[in-house]
Motif scaffolding. Structure first.
Motif, short mmCIF file in Angstrom:
data_model
loop_
_atom_site.label_atom_id
_atom_site.label_comp_id
_atom_site.label_asym_id
_atom_site.label_seq_id
_atom_site.Cartn_x
_atom_site.Cartn_y
_atom_site.Cartn_z
N LEU A 182 158.12 22.88 -7.21
CA LEU A 182 157.81 22.30 -5.91
C LEU A 182 156.31 22.38 -5.68
CD1 LEU A 182 158.50 24.97 -3.26
CD2 LEU A 182 159.67 25.13 -5.45
N ALA A 183 155.84 21.74 -4.64
CA ALA A 183 154.40 21.70 -4.36
C ALA A 183 154.17 21.65 -2.86
CB ALA A 183 153.77 20.47 -5.02
N ASP A 184 153.01 22.13 -2.45
CA ASP A 184 152.54 21.96 -1.07
C ASP A 184 153.50 22.52 -0.03
OD1 ASP A 184 150.02 20.23 -1.55
OD2 ASP A 184 151.56 19.21 -2.71
N ILE A 185 153.72 23.84 -0.12
CA ILE A 185 154.54 24.51 0.91
C ILE A 185 153.69 24.77 2.15
CG2 ILE A 185 156.16 26.38 1.36
CD1 ILE A 185 156.30 26.94 -1.57
N HIS A 186 152.42 25.07 1.95
CA HIS A 186 151.47 25.31 3.05
C HIS A 186 151.94 26.40 4.00
CE1 HIS A 186 148.61 22.05 2.20
NE2 HIS A 186 149.65 21.35 1.78
N THR B 221 151.72 19.47 -18.60
CA THR B 221 150.64 20.16 -17.89
C THR B 221 150.93 20.13 -16.39
OG1 THR B 221 148.99 19.58 -19.56
CG2 THR B 221 148.18 20.23 -17.40
N PHE B 222 151.04 21.31 -15.79
CA PHE B 222 151.24 21.43 -14.35
C PHE B 222 149.86 21.66 -13.72
CE2 PHE B 222 155.18 22.66 -16.32
CZ PHE B 222 156.16 22.13 -15.49
N VAL B 223 149.46 20.77 -12.83
CA VAL B 223 148.15 20.84 -12.21
C VAL B 223 148.28 20.37 -10.76
CG1 VAL B 223 147.55 18.52 -13.04
CG2 VAL B 223 145.72 20.11 -12.42
N HIS B 224 147.52 20.97 -9.85
CA HIS B 224 147.71 20.62 -8.44
C HIS B 224 147.36 19.16 -8.14
CE1 HIS B 224 147.97 20.85 -4.16
NE2 HIS B 224 146.67 20.70 -3.97
N ASN B 225 146.19 18.74 -8.57
CA ASN B 225 145.71 17.39 -8.27
C ASN B 225 145.62 16.59 -9.55
OD1 ASN B 225 144.43 15.08 -7.38
ND2 ASN B 225 142.75 16.14 -6.35
N LEU B 226 146.27 15.45 -9.59
CA LEU B 226 146.26 14.61 -10.79
C LEU B 226 144.84 14.26 -11.22
CD1 LEU B 226 147.72 12.96 -12.95
CD2 LEU B 226 147.98 11.11 -11.29
N GLU B 227 143.92 14.15 -10.26
CA GLU B 227 142.54 13.82 -10.60
C GLU B 227 141.87 14.91 -11.44
OE1 GLU B 227 140.30 12.83 -7.16
OE2 GLU B 227 141.42 10.99 -6.73
N ASP B 228 142.40 16.12 -11.39
CA ASP B 228 141.84 17.22 -12.17
C ASP B 228 142.44 17.30 -13.57
OD1 ASP B 228 140.25 18.01 -10.03
OD2 ASP B 228 141.82 19.29 -9.19
N PHE B 229 143.39 16.44 -13.87
CA PHE B 229 144.01 16.43 -15.20
C PHE B 229 143.14 15.59 -16.13
CE2 PHE B 229 147.12 14.33 -18.15
CZ PHE B 229 147.41 15.46 -18.89
N LYS B 230 142.47 16.26 -17.04
CA LYS B 230 141.52 15.58 -17.93
C LYS B 230 142.07 15.40 -19.34
CE LYS B 230 138.61 15.71 -14.53
NZ LYS B 230 138.39 14.50 -13.71
N SER C 219 152.14 17.06 -10.91
CA SER C 219 151.16 17.48 -9.92
C SER C 219 151.72 17.36 -8.51
CB SER C 219 149.88 16.64 -10.05
OG SER C 219 150.16 15.27 -9.85
N GLY C 220 150.91 17.79 -7.55
CA GLY C 220 151.25 17.67 -6.13
C GLY C 220 150.09 17.06 -5.38
N HIS C 221 149.71 17.67 -4.27
CA HIS C 221 148.49 17.38 -3.52
C HIS C 221 148.50 16.08 -2.73
CE1 HIS C 221 144.29 17.64 -2.46
NE2 HIS C 221 144.00 16.51 -3.07
N LEU C 222 149.06 15.00 -3.27
CA LEU C 222 148.93 13.69 -2.64
C LEU C 222 150.01 13.38 -1.62
CD1 LEU C 222 147.81 11.55 -5.72
CD2 LEU C 222 146.40 12.53 -3.91
N HIS C 223 151.06 14.20 -1.53
CA HIS C 223 152.12 14.02 -0.54
C HIS C 223 152.67 12.58 -0.56
CE1 HIS C 223 150.14 17.40 2.11
NE2 HIS C 223 150.21 17.71 0.83
#
Length: 220
Positions: A37-41, A142-151, A158-162
């Motif tokens: 899961l992602a973005d529980i905040h 690869t599990f990474v929070h923001n897809l933009e950080d996946f190089k 990923s998560g972050h984008l809701h």
């Protein structure tokens, strides 16, 4: 009275394995017995309340009830949080989460740090949460929070984008629904917490959107 929770599943093939998406904003990976899961905040509602914004005290309770339902249903060995497990300063909700988590001491909690996860290492240690700084590579993904950080290359979650979709209904009504954004190599998780916005502007040429309600899934 606890909010009634109904769980629906939608299975997809991704990275050579079958993933079980749920309408509770989480995904189960049977091969590794992992709940993702992602973005529980956690702490966001209290943070807003401190700044004079009237947010219900039930937000965290509802989120944890949802997570508890998923744990009892899938019986995972580990829970992978793809960023933004927490939100702001150390506040009362952190203690509430710690007390709730005691009943699941046998489950490994792993956090890939997101842009809101700014606590000191001692707090994560006290919560018994394993912290990964940038990305976790497991099961060929690869599990990474923001897809933009996946190089790198290959598959990512990923998560972050809701992600969400905008559905046109009768009488010019529009309904926003949360969704999983699933591409050939990238999968973006919906935000887990009920106290988040929805991003309905993701590229529909790159993803198919698996939206959900309290009882069903719809593909867009």
């Amino acid at each position: 009275m606890a909010k009634s929770i109904s769980l629906a599943e939608y299975r997809v093939k991704f990275a050579g394995q079958t993933l079980v998406l749920t309408n509770l904003s989480a995904m189960y990976m049977p091969d590794s017995k992992s709940l993702v899961l992602a973005d529980i905040h956690i702490g966001k509602a209290t943070h807003f309340q401190k700044h004079g914004i009237a947010i219900p005290n039930t937000v965290l309770k509802n989120d944890l009830n949802k997570l508890e339902t998923l744990i009892h249903y899938f019986n995972p060995q580990k829970i992978i949080v793809v960023g933004d497990m927490f939100h702001a300063e150390n506040n009362l909700e952190i203690q509430q989460f710690k007390d709730w988590k005691l009943q699941f001491s046998a489950i490994q909690f792993i956090l890939i740090k997101g842009n809101h996860d700014h606590y000191y290492h001692s707090i994560y240690k006290d919560l018994n949460v394993e912290v990964i700084q940038n990305e976790l590579i497991a099961e060929g993904i690869t599990f990474v929070h923001n897809l933009e950080d996946f190089k790198g290359e290959g598959f990512s979650i990923s998560g972050h984008l809701h992600p969400g979709v905008l559905v046109k209904a009768k009488a010019r009504q529009r309904i926003r629904l949360p969704c999983f954004a699933v591409g050939n190599e990238h999968l973006i998780m919906p935000a887990f917490s009920e106290f988040t916005g929805l991003n309905t502007r993701l590229d529909s040429n790159s993803f198919r959107f698996l939206a959900f309600t309290e009882s069903d899934f719809f593909e867009f």
